[in-house]
Design a protein around this motif. Structure first.
Motif, mmCIF file in Angstrom:
data_model
loop_
_atom_site.group_PDB
_atom_site.id
_atom_site.type_symbol
_atom_site.label_atom_id
_atom_site.label_comp_id
_atom_site.label_asym_id
_atom_site.label_seq_id
_atom_site.Cartn_x
_atom_site.Cartn_y
_atom_site.Cartn_z
ATOM 1 N N LEU A 64 0.824 -1.208 0.000
ATOM 2 C CA LEU A 64 0.000 0.000 0.000
ATOM 3 C C LEU A 64 0.860 1.261 0.000
ATOM 4 O O LEU A 64 1.898 1.326 0.666
ATOM 5 N N HIS A 65 0.408 2.259 -0.748
ATOM 6 C CA HIS A 65 1.118 3.538 -0.845
ATOM 7 C C HIS A 65 0.097 4.590 -1.257
ATOM 8 O O HIS A 65 -0.284 4.676 -2.422
ATOM 9 N N ASP A 66 -0.354 5.381 -0.296
ATOM 10 C CA ASP A 66 -1.363 6.399 -0.562
ATOM 11 C C ASP A 66 -1.316 7.404 0.580
ATOM 12 O O ASP A 66 -0.426 7.354 1.434
ATOM 13 N N ILE A 67 -2.263 8.315 0.621
ATOM 14 C CA ILE A 67 -2.282 9.281 1.712
ATOM 15 C C ILE A 67 -2.568 8.534 3.019
ATOM 16 O O ILE A 67 -3.197 7.467 3.012
ATOM 17 N N PRO A 68 -2.097 9.048 4.156
ATOM 18 C CA PRO A 68 -2.205 8.312 5.412
ATOM 19 C C PRO A 68 -3.611 7.833 5.757
ATOM 20 O O PRO A 68 -3.794 6.675 6.184
ATOM 21 N N ASN A 69 -4.617 8.687 5.592
ATOM 22 C CA ASN A 69 -5.961 8.294 5.993
ATOM 23 C C ASN A 69 -6.492 7.137 5.148
ATOM 24 O O ASN A 69 -7.163 6.239 5.655
ATOM 25 N N THR A 70 -6.183 7.164 3.862
ATOM 26 C CA THR A 70 -6.624 6.085 2.976
ATOM 27 C C THR A 70 -5.949 4.768 3.349
ATOM 28 O O THR A 70 -6.587 3.709 3.393
ATOM 29 N N VAL A 71 -4.659 4.820 3.623
ATOM 30 C CA VAL A 71 -3.932 3.609 4.008
ATOM 31 C C VAL A 71 -4.443 3.078 5.347
ATOM 32 O O VAL A 71 -4.617 1.861 5.515
ATOM 33 N N LYS A 72 -4.708 3.959 6.281
ATOM 34 C CA LYS A 72 -5.243 3.537 7.577
ATOM 35 C C LYS A 72 -6.575 2.815 7.400
ATOM 36 O O LYS A 72 -6.802 1.744 7.990
ATOM 37 N N SER A 73 -7.462 3.378 6.597
ATOM 38 C CA SER A 73 -8.773 2.765 6.372
ATOM 39 C C SER A 73 -8.640 1.410 5.681
ATOM 40 O O SER A 73 -9.331 0.446 6.021
ATOM 41 N N ALA A 74 -7.744 1.336 4.693
ATOM 42 C CA ALA A 74 -7.526 0.073 3.990
ATOM 43 C C ALA A 74 -6.971 -0.986 4.931
ATOM 44 O O ALA A 74 -7.359 -2.160 4.869
ATOM 45 N N MET A 75 -6.094 -0.585 5.816
ATOM 46 C CA MET A 75 -5.493 -1.530 6.761
ATOM 47 C C MET A 75 -6.525 -2.077 7.745
ATOM 48 O O MET A 75 -6.431 -3.228 8.181
ATOM 49 N N LYS A 76 -7.487 -1.273 8.095
ATOM 50 C CA LYS A 76 -8.564 -1.763 8.969
ATOM 51 C C LYS A 76 -9.311 -2.910 8.290
ATOM 52 O O LYS A 76 -9.688 -3.891 8.938
ATOM 53 N N VAL A 77 -9.519 -2.787 6.991
ATOM 54 C CA VAL A 77 -10.191 -3.842 6.227
ATOM 55 C C VAL A 77 -9.333 -5.098 6.182
ATOM 56 O O VAL A 77 -9.816 -6.218 6.403
ATOM 57 N N LEU A 78 -8.050 -4.938 5.907
ATOM 58 C CA LEU A 78 -7.150 -6.091 5.806
ATOM 59 C C LEU A 78 -7.013 -6.801 7.156
ATOM 60 O O LEU A 78 -6.897 -8.030 7.210
ATOM 61 N N ALA A 79 -7.036 -6.032 8.239
ATOM 62 C CA ALA A 79 -6.931 -6.636 9.572
ATOM 63 C C ALA A 79 -8.098 -7.579 9.839
ATOM 64 O O ALA A 79 -7.940 -8.629 10.478
ATOM 65 N N LYS A 80 -9.276 -7.231 9.343
ATOM 66 C CA LYS A 80 -10.462 -8.062 9.553
ATOM 67 C C LYS A 80 -10.368 -9.403 8.824
ATOM 68 O O LYS A 80 -11.078 -10.349 9.174
ATOM 69 N N LEU A 81 -9.496 -9.478 7.815
ATOM 70 C CA LEU A 81 -9.318 -10.732 7.082
ATOM 71 C C LEU A 81 -8.461 -11.731 7.846
ATOM 72 O O LEU A 81 -8.383 -12.894 7.473
ATOM 73 N N GLY A 82 -7.810 -11.260 8.897
ATOM 74 C CA GLY A 82 -6.987 -12.152 9.698
ATOM 75 C C GLY A 82 -5.655 -12.500 9.071
ATOM 76 O O GLY A 82 -5.066 -13.535 9.395
ATOM 77 N N VAL A 83 -5.139 -11.646 8.162
ATOM 78 C CA VAL A 83 -3.848 -11.946 7.548
ATOM 79 C C VAL A 83 -2.747 -11.860 8.604
ATOM 80 O O VAL A 83 -2.822 -11.069 9.549
ATOM 81 N N ASP A 84 -1.750 -12.672 8.440
ATOM 82 C CA ASP A 84 -0.670 -12.744 9.422
ATOM 83 C C ASP A 84 0.371 -11.658 9.216
ATOM 84 O O ASP A 84 1.069 -11.273 10.156
ATOM 85 N N MET A 85 0.473 -11.182 7.987
ATOM 86 C CA MET A 85 1.439 -10.136 7.676
ATOM 87 C C MET A 85 0.998 -9.415 6.411
ATOM 88 O O MET A 85 0.419 -10.014 5.504
ATOM 89 N N THR A 86 1.270 -8.111 6.360
ATOM 90 C CA THR A 86 1.028 -7.332 5.145
ATOM 91 C C THR A 86 2.064 -6.216 5.084
ATOM 92 O O THR A 86 2.929 -6.107 5.965
ATOM 93 N N ASN A 87 1.973 -5.377 4.036
ATOM 94 C CA ASN A 87 3.052 -4.409 3.860
ATOM 95 C C ASN A 87 2.600 -3.119 3.190
ATOM 96 O O ASN A 87 1.501 -3.034 2.633
ATOM 97 N N VAL A 88 3.484 -2.147 3.276
ATOM 98 C CA VAL A 88 3.317 -0.846 2.632
ATOM 99 C C VAL A 88 4.633 -0.487 1.962
ATOM 100 O O VAL A 88 5.645 -1.165 2.153
ATOM 101 N N HIS A 89 4.618 0.595 1.181
ATOM 102 C CA HIS A 89 5.865 1.135 0.641
ATOM 103 C C HIS A 89 6.426 2.147 1.635
ATOM 104 O O HIS A 89 5.740 3.105 2.009
ATOM 105 N N ALA A 90 7.680 1.964 2.040
ATOM 106 C CA ALA A 90 8.315 2.920 2.943
ATOM 107 C C ALA A 90 8.399 4.307 2.327
ATOM 108 O O ALA A 90 8.440 5.312 3.040
#
Length: 231
Positions: A64-90
């Motif tokens: 993921l690489h976008d404005i902070p609020n968009t990435v935060k919202s997207a991460m909330k969705v991914l967390a609900k999927l129960g993934v063990d690990m995910t990533n963003v662009h530094a």
């Protein structure tokens, strides 16, 4: 912490191909797999749910690489999927990475991409206009990732020692571009064998085609598992 299981990159274009591949493994063999952009965009969250229901661990590699609020919202969705690990662009910056951490929570591992293993120093200079060395760029991104509170980075195994020296011994280094001795490097420019990656301090390794395109994927996986865990 070193993950004993090599992460298998499920770089398939369809749900059926994933089912066929995973069905070759014994039911009690709980794998760690990577679901990347192609598969996730083709199948959506159902592919994650399917793999998790089989008892496998999932690294959702969406970078993921976008404005902070968009990435935060997207991460909330991914967390609900129960993934063990995910990533963003530094390259998204500290504020974005902090937002990602807040959205994803602390249950899973959250890491950042420094420079892709397909990127050469010459490409970094010409395409990104980053005029430091590749090593300096990677270390800078790793330090910013640590500052943001993430667990580690995706990096070339050749950069692991320098990254840990610049961050901490507990900082995760996940290394793609792993190839058994004698195999083709493909589009990866900075590669290493499983044994070399282990010796240099990698915490996780990702292996794709040497397993998924092998004549006997289970045997190929077991051989790489053994080499990664030797010693």
């Amino acid at each position: 912490m070193i993950e004993k299981r090599p992460i298998i990159a499920l770089d398939f274009p369809s749900f059926d191909e994933v089912k066929t591949f995973l069905a070759q493994f014994p039911e009690d063999e709980k794998l760690y797999v990577k679901i990347g952009m192609e598969l996730y965009y083709a199948c959506g969250s159902e592919i994650v749910k399917y793999v998790k229901d089989l008892g496998h661990s999932v690294f959702l590699d969406l970078k993921l690489h976008d404005i902070p609020n968009t990435v935060k919202s997207a991460m909330k969705v991914l967390a609900k999927l129960g993934v063990d690990m995910t990533n963003v662009h530094a390259a998204g910056g500290v504020e974005m990475m902090k937002a990602a951490r807040e959205g994803f929570g602390q249950e899973g591992k959250l890491i950042a991409v420094t420079q892709l293993t397909s990127t050469s120093e010459e490409q970094m200079h010409s395409d990104q206009n980053i005029q430091t060395s590749l090593a300096e760029s990677v270390i800078h991104y790793a330090q910013k990732t640590l500052e943001a509170g993430l667990d580690g980075v995706v990096c070339s195994a050749h950069e692991v020692e320098a990254i840990k020296s610049a961050t901490s011994a507990d900082f995760i280094c996940l290394t793609p571009g792993i190839r058994p001795s004698g195999s083709q490097t493909g589009d990866q420019k900075r590669v290493m064998t499983p044994a070399q990656a282990r010796a240099i301090g990698s915490n996780y390794i990702v292996v794709g085609r040497p397993i998924t395109q092998a004549n006997d994927p289970v045997a190929a996986y077991k051989a790489i598992y053994a080499e990664w865990n030797q010693g």
